[in-house]
Design a protein around this motif. Sequence first.
Motif, short mmCIF file in Angstrom:
data_model
loop_
_atom_site.label_atom_id
_atom_site.label_comp_id
_atom_site.label_asym_id
_atom_site.label_seq_id
_atom_site.Cartn_x
_atom_site.Cartn_y
_atom_site.Cartn_z
N VAL A 176 41.41 -1.90 21.06
CA VAL A 176 42.83 -1.57 21.01
C VAL A 176 43.34 -1.90 19.62
O VAL A 176 43.11 -2.99 19.10
N ALA A 177 43.99 -0.92 19.00
CA ALA A 177 44.55 -1.10 17.65
C ALA A 177 46.03 -1.43 17.77
O ALA A 177 46.78 -0.74 18.47
N LEU A 184 49.69 -9.40 19.86
CA LEU A 184 48.26 -9.53 20.14
C LEU A 184 47.40 -9.43 18.88
O LEU A 184 46.17 -9.49 18.97
N ALA A 185 48.02 -9.31 17.71
CA ALA A 185 47.27 -9.01 16.50
C ALA A 185 46.21 -10.06 16.17
O ALA A 185 45.16 -9.73 15.61
N ARG A 186 46.46 -11.30 16.52
CA ARG A 186 45.51 -12.37 16.20
C ARG A 186 44.78 -12.90 17.43
O ARG A 186 44.12 -13.94 17.37
N ALA A 187 44.89 -12.17 18.53
CA ALA A 187 44.28 -12.65 19.78
C ALA A 187 42.77 -12.52 19.77
O ALA A 187 42.06 -13.32 20.38
N GLY A 188 42.24 -11.51 19.10
CA GLY A 188 40.80 -11.32 19.08
C GLY A 188 40.27 -10.65 20.33
O GLY A 188 39.58 -9.64 20.28
N ARG A 189 40.62 -11.23 21.47
CA ARG A 189 40.16 -10.70 22.76
C ARG A 189 41.24 -10.96 23.80
O ARG A 189 41.80 -12.06 23.85
N VAL A 190 41.54 -9.96 24.63
CA VAL A 190 42.61 -10.10 25.62
C VAL A 190 42.13 -9.58 26.97
O VAL A 190 41.13 -8.86 27.07
N ALA A 191 42.88 -9.93 28.01
CA ALA A 191 42.64 -9.37 29.33
C ALA A 191 43.42 -8.07 29.46
O ALA A 191 44.43 -7.87 28.77
N VAL A 192 42.96 -7.19 30.34
CA VAL A 192 43.63 -5.90 30.48
C VAL A 192 45.08 -6.10 30.93
O VAL A 192 45.96 -5.30 30.60
N ALA A 193 45.34 -7.19 31.67
CA ALA A 193 46.71 -7.46 32.12
C ALA A 193 47.65 -7.70 30.94
O ALA A 193 48.86 -7.44 31.05
N ASP A 194 47.12 -8.15 29.80
CA ASP A 194 47.95 -8.39 28.62
C ASP A 194 48.47 -7.10 28.01
O ASP A 194 49.36 -7.13 27.16
N THR A 260 42.53 -4.95 15.29
CA THR A 260 41.94 -4.54 16.56
C THR A 260 41.66 -5.75 17.43
O THR A 260 41.40 -6.85 16.94
N VAL A 261 41.72 -5.53 18.73
CA VAL A 261 41.37 -6.56 19.71
C VAL A 261 40.44 -5.96 20.74
O VAL A 261 40.53 -4.76 21.05
N GLU A 262 39.54 -6.78 21.26
CA GLU A 262 38.67 -6.36 22.36
C GLU A 262 39.37 -6.65 23.68
O GLU A 262 40.28 -7.49 23.76
N VAL A 263 38.93 -5.96 24.73
CA VAL A 263 39.58 -6.09 26.03
C VAL A 263 38.56 -6.46 27.10
O VAL A 263 37.51 -5.80 27.22
N ASP A 264 38.85 -7.52 27.84
CA ASP A 264 38.02 -7.88 28.99
C ASP A 264 38.51 -7.08 30.19
O ASP A 264 39.65 -7.28 30.66
N ASP A 265 37.69 -6.18 30.68
CA ASP A 265 38.10 -5.32 31.79
C ASP A 265 36.88 -4.98 32.64
O ASP A 265 36.07 -4.13 32.28
N SER A 266 36.75 -5.67 33.76
CA SER A 266 35.59 -5.45 34.63
C SER A 266 35.61 -4.08 35.29
O SER A 266 34.59 -3.60 35.78
N GLY A 267 36.77 -3.42 35.27
CA GLY A 267 36.87 -2.10 35.89
C GLY A 267 36.52 -0.96 34.95
O GLY A 267 36.59 0.21 35.34
#
Length: 303
Positions: A176-177, A184-194, A260-267
């Motif tokens: 996600v850009a 979220l710019a400095r989060a690095g990795r987020v959950a899809v709920a974010d 950019t941030v990565e997204v944790d999304d099991s779906g």
Amino acid sequence: MSLDVHPQLLRALRAVLETGSLTAASERLGFTQSALSKQIAALEAAAGVQLFRRGPRGVEATEAGHRLATRAATILDELDAAQRELENLSAPLGGRVALGGFPATAMSLVPRTIARVRAAHPSITIDFLESSTPVQLRRLRAGRLDLALVAAGEGLPGYDLTGIETERLPAGPLLVAVGHRHRLARAGRVAVADLEGEGWIAGRGARGEPQFGAWPTLRDPTIVAELGDWSTRLGFVAAGLGITTVPSLGAGVLPDGVATVEVDDSGWTGRSLLLARIGTLTGPSTAIRSALLTEARTLAERG
């Protein structure tokens, strides 16, 4: 009635349908808007039916327009393939290779590959044609392409690959850009709920062509803009007007002001980058395949 028209009229039809605007189509083809309007009028006169009508967002193709455009695409691809065959008669055997790819591959993968091949094999000429995956597959079958970079996986149509050989290239995760001032710019990795409640910048192409945009598993995302090319989309992201998805292959060439941030999304099971071809690879095509693998692996690791 026999529909006997100049190929340029069919190109005009395709350009207007794909851009949805006489102005944009005339800019693409290098004609004045008046000249393009006359071409469409001539085609409608020859066909005996209305092909376009004005709508709230520009000109919209009628059912007849869509049907003729589908046939026109096949005719134009065959003409282009014939031209390539004639040109290759006077060129060194295997010296020219036609490579196709969807727009995201043109951000970094394709130019890096062309530069690598040019440095190692200056006698090889690569003709790059950029368009969506459905168009790449059609061009491959028409003989207009030797190699095609196509996307497959969740959220994309189940493309008919009958008779087409494919191999998977390294691609990295979907990212996600966001603008550099985004929360979220400095989060690095987020959950899809974010990602809930965000405004998304989506791609815009011809009807039915898949585009990058909102995170694929979000329900009813808010689309704040639909824009036709990556530079415009990312410019909107940098200005804080929304966020968008971007492949890892493009992460290394994002403009200033975009993170950019990565997204944790099991779906989300992800998508694949495939190199497609029909028939045996020639020597030049083999060199291009090797360069694509090297550059795709490097970009995926960096992304």
